[in-house]
Design a protein around this motif. Structure first.
Motif, PDB file in Angstrom:
ATOM      1  N   GLY A  71      79.234   9.698  33.400  1.00 31.37           N
ATOM      2  CA  GLY A  71      77.970  10.359  33.694  1.00 31.37           C
ATOM      3  C   GLY A  71      76.768   9.793  32.976  1.00 31.37           C
ATOM      4  O   GLY A  71      75.627  10.017  33.393  1.00 31.37           O
ATOM      5  N   LYS A 127      74.165   7.832  34.978  1.00 30.20           N
ATOM      6  CA  LYS A 127      73.345   8.681  35.854  1.00 30.20           C
ATOM      7  C   LYS A 127      72.260   9.396  35.048  1.00 30.20           C
ATOM      8  O   LYS A 127      71.122   9.548  35.510  1.00 30.20           O
ATOM      9  CB  LYS A 127      74.244   9.681  36.569  1.00 30.20           C
ATOM     10  N   TYR A 153      69.562   6.928  34.210  1.00 30.73           N
ATOM     11  CA  TYR A 153      68.751   6.645  35.398  1.00 30.73           C
ATOM     12  C   TYR A 153      67.755   7.781  35.653  1.00 30.73           C
ATOM     13  O   TYR A 153      66.565   7.526  35.901  1.00 30.73           O
ATOM     14  CB  TYR A 153      69.656   6.462  36.620  1.00 30.73           C
ATOM     15  N   LEU A 154      68.221   9.026  35.589  1.00 33.80           N
ATOM     16  CA  LEU A 154      67.330  10.176  35.821  1.00 33.80           C
ATOM     17  C   LEU A 154      66.171  10.186  34.826  1.00 33.80           C
ATOM     18  O   LEU A 154      65.011  10.388  35.210  1.00 33.80           O
ATOM     19  CB  LEU A 154      68.113  11.489  35.693  1.00 33.80           C
ATOM     20  N   GLU A 206      68.739  18.532  38.291  1.00 37.84           N
ATOM     21  CA  GLU A 206      69.116  17.164  38.643  1.00 37.84           C
ATOM     22  C   GLU A 206      70.301  16.675  37.811  1.00 37.84           C
ATOM     23  O   GLU A 206      71.175  15.966  38.326  1.00 37.84           O
ATOM     24  CB  GLU A 206      67.914  16.236  38.452  1.00 37.84           C
ATOM     25  N   ILE A 207      70.328  17.048  36.534  1.00 40.48           N
ATOM     26  CA  ILE A 207      71.453  16.643  35.677  1.00 40.48           C
ATOM     27  C   ILE A 207      72.753  17.287  36.173  1.00 40.48           C
ATOM     28  O   ILE A 207      73.807  16.642  36.240  1.00 40.48           O
ATOM     29  CB  ILE A 207      71.175  17.023  34.217  1.00 40.48           C
ATOM     30  N   GLU A 254      73.412  18.294  39.235  1.00 37.85           N
ATOM     31  CA  GLU A 254      73.784  17.664  40.505  1.00 37.85           C
ATOM     32  C   GLU A 254      74.393  16.281  40.283  1.00 37.85           C
ATOM     33  O   GLU A 254      75.413  15.936  40.893  1.00 37.85           O
ATOM     34  CB  GLU A 254      72.537  17.540  41.385  1.00 37.85           C
ATOM     35  N   ALA A 255      73.762  15.482  39.427  1.00 48.60           N
ATOM     36  CA  ALA A 255      74.199  14.094  39.241  1.00 48.60           C
ATOM     37  C   ALA A 255      75.566  13.993  38.602  1.00 48.60           C
ATOM     38  O   ALA A 255      76.311  13.040  38.856  1.00 48.60           O
ATOM     39  CB  ALA A 255      73.172  13.334  38.399  1.00 48.60           C
ATOM     40  N   THR A 256      75.914  14.956  37.766  1.00 49.31           N
ATOM     41  CA  THR A 256      77.193  14.885  37.036  1.00 49.31           C
ATOM     42  C   THR A 256      78.208  15.901  37.554  1.00 49.31           C
ATOM     43  O   THR A 256      79.242  16.118  36.918  1.00 49.31           O
ATOM     44  CB  THR A 256      76.969  15.121  35.536  1.00 49.31           C
TER      45      THR A 256
END
Length: 222
Positions: free
Chosen positions: A151, A154, A157-158, A192-193, A195-197
């Motif tokens: 993770g 990601k 990147y965010l 967003e964190i 969702e991304a992980t």
């Protein structure tokens, strides 16, 4: 946690500077210092008086509090309204908080008149601010994000997409990163964190605080 109430960003002095102008042989020397209390402002004024013990006037203004709750100024023997208030107007116009600015005048033998004094003290104060290093203090949160090695890319990147620098990284069985997040971006970034992980990242959010915004240090201007 309740996100609280948003407070406005403000500027502060990182390093105080010295500016000087001359008007009809009168010298006006402006010195700037970061302070947080009236006692600190008074101590700085006293140090300037000792440094320039033979000068006729030491006029000043200061603004304290993140929202400028305390403002004081003094003409120190100059005609009322010709020195302290113009200095204060330069400070309020700059948006800088928690500072004191003292303008020392050595009289050159020629009277400047009311308008001339106002212009001279204004220009001297502007020169003092211009010689100082100023940074912006933003209101937001400290995020500590703990995730697995899959993770972290990601997360990086965010944060990079939002221009949020990582302040600290700890690599153990998990990866923990710390960063400062603007007040208005809290909820969206948390979403967003997650969702991304796929919900695997654990985020700890501090109470709201002021922090130095990255990349905002510059010479002052007024």
């Amino acid at each position: 946690m309740e996100p609280g109430h948003r407070l406005e960003a403000y500027k502060m002095i990182e390093y105080g500077g010295v500016g000087e102008i001359e008007e009809k042989k009168s010298r006006f020397i402006a010195q700037v210092q970061a302070v947080t209390t009236e006692e600190e402002a008074a101590a700085f004024l006293e140090s300037v008086r000792k440094q320039y013990w033979d000068a006729r006037h030491h006029c000043y203004a200061y603004i304290l509090g993140e929202q400028g709750q305390i403002m004081r100024f003094s003409d120190d023997g100059e005609p009322s309204g010709t020195a302290g208030r113009p200095i204060l107007e330069v400070l309020t116009g700059s948006g800088i908080r928690n500072l004191v600015l003292v303008v020392t005048r050595y009289f050159g033998g020629t009277l400047l008149g009311t308008g001339g004094l106002v212009r001279a003290y204004t220009q001297a104060a502007q020169a003092g601010i211009a010689a100082s290093r100023v940074c912006t203090m933003c209101y937001g949160y400290t995020f500590t994000v703990e995730t697995d090695y899959n993770g972290i890319g990601k997360i990086q990147y965010l944060l990079g997409q939002r221009g949020i620098p990582i302040e600290d990284s700890i690599y153990t069985q998990q990866v923990s990163v710390t960063c400062k997040v603007p007040f208005d971006e809290r909820e969206k970034l948390l979403h967003e964190i997650t969702e991304a992980t796929a919900g695997r990242a654990q985020v700890t959010v501090s109470d709201p605080l002021y922090y130095k915004s990255a990349g905002t240090t510059s010479r002052g201007s007024a």
